[in-house]
Enzyme design. Structure first.
Site, PDB file in Angstrom:
ATOM      1  N   GLY A  49     -21.840 -38.706 -20.753  1.00 44.44           N
ATOM      2  CA  GLY A  49     -20.770 -38.713 -19.767  1.00 44.44           C
ATOM      3  C   GLY A  49     -21.362 -38.567 -18.373  1.00 44.44           C
ATOM      4  O   GLY A  49     -22.429 -37.969 -18.202  1.00 44.44           O
TER       5      GLY A  49
ATOM      6  N   CYS B  56     -25.529 -30.443 -19.289  1.00 40.31           N
ATOM      7  CA  CYS B  56     -25.057 -31.302 -18.193  1.00 40.31           C
ATOM      8  C   CYS B  56     -26.247 -31.980 -17.528  1.00 40.31           C
ATOM      9  O   CYS B  56     -27.292 -31.353 -17.310  1.00 40.31           O
ATOM     10  CB  CYS B  56     -24.297 -30.457 -17.172  1.00 40.31           C
ATOM     11  SG  CYS B  56     -23.604 -31.416 -15.800  1.00 40.31           S
ATOM     12  N   LEU B  57     -26.081 -33.260 -17.206  1.00 39.25           N
ATOM     13  CA  LEU B  57     -27.140 -33.987 -16.515  1.00 39.25           C
ATOM     14  C   LEU B  57     -27.423 -33.392 -15.135  1.00 39.25           C
ATOM     15  O   LEU B  57     -28.501 -33.589 -14.591  1.00 39.25           O
ATOM     16  CB  LEU B  57     -26.742 -35.459 -16.367  1.00 39.25           C
ATOM     17  CG  LEU B  57     -26.633 -36.254 -17.674  1.00 39.25           C
ATOM     18  CD1 LEU B  57     -26.064 -37.645 -17.396  1.00 39.25           C
ATOM     19  CD2 LEU B  57     -27.970 -36.351 -18.380  1.00 39.25           C
TER      20      LEU B  57
ATOM     21  N   GLU C 193     -16.189 -33.750 -17.976  1.00 43.36           N
ATOM     22  CA  GLU C 193     -16.330 -34.676 -16.852  1.00 43.36           C
ATOM     23  C   GLU C 193     -15.213 -34.503 -15.828  1.00 43.36           C
ATOM     24  O   GLU C 193     -15.441 -34.642 -14.622  1.00 43.36           O
ATOM     25  CB  GLU C 193     -16.379 -36.122 -17.354  1.00 43.36           C
ATOM     26  CG  GLU C 193     -17.544 -36.443 -18.275  1.00 43.36           C
ATOM     27  CD  GLU C 193     -18.899 -36.074 -17.692  1.00 43.36           C
ATOM     28  OE1 GLU C 193     -19.067 -36.114 -16.450  1.00 43.36           O
ATOM     29  OE2 GLU C 193     -19.808 -35.722 -18.459  1.00 43.36           O
TER      30      GLU C 193
END
Length: 200
Positions: free
Chosen positions: A45, A108-109, A151
């Site tokens: 995401g 989380c990126l 997101e």
């Protein structure tokens, strides 16, 4: 085009994103860039503010993939997940209903290398627009449902670590600000949520 993913404590991640008002080729190009960037980062995401675009748009693809990006094991998905066409593009998304509670070890990126247990709705329904400005609804549980909620948080300037206790959240934030992020392992994949989850 692969875009740079912002990481905490970049202040842009704390901004509230603005609604999309214009639909057209530029928005489609941004969606394509976001999907390409998400896949390149081995994510599931990505929200527009994570690449510095402060608009209310997210892309998601939680379908299981191997290390070469090939899809596999659709049978591991729930029936609600299988019914949703992915990659999923959500523009101006809003939660219209949430049911039950579940816990996932989320990552989380924009906070690479950290994973913590977060409580979310077990089933979530959202309304959103596609890239052509057509409104639709999507309902899911499982990993997709979790990712949708994760997101959507980004559009409000919220990170998954904000859902933790004050002590745990502050410890992670302080550690990152003082020492940066841990070195990325060669085979490590940083995702917006894990492929395995415990439902309570």
């Amino acid at each position: 085009m692969i875009r740079k993913i912002l990481t905490f404590p970049d202040p842009r991640l704390r901004e509230v994103s603005k609604p999309v008002e214009t639909f057209g080729p530029e928005l489609q190009k941004l969606a394509d860039d976001m999907i390409e960037t998400m896949y390149d980062a081995h994510g599931i995401g990505l929200a527009a503010p994570q690449i510095g675009e402060l608009i209310r748009m997210v892309v998601i693809d939680t379908r299981p993939r191997d290390d070469k990006g090939r899809r596999y094991k659709d049978e591991d998905m729930t029936e609600l997940e299988k019914a949703v066409k992915q990659p999923l593009i959500l523009i101006n998304p809003e939660i219209v209903n949430g049911e039950g509670k579940t816990t996932y070890d989320e990552g989380c990126l924009s906070v690479p290398g950290y994973f913590e247990t977060v409580t979310r709705n077990q089933v979530v329904e959202m309304k959103a627009f596609d890239v052509n400005g057509k409104e639709f609804r999507v309902k899911s549980d499982g990993l997709l449902g979790i990712c949708m909620q994760h997101e959507l948080d980004h559009l409000e300037g919220t990170l998954f670590i904000d859902h933790l206790s004050f002590v745990k959240s502050n410890k992670i934030k302080t550690q990152i600000k003082k020492h940066g992020y841990p070195p990325k392992q060669k085979d490590e994949e940083t995702e917006s949520a894990p492929e395995k989850a415990e439902t309570k």
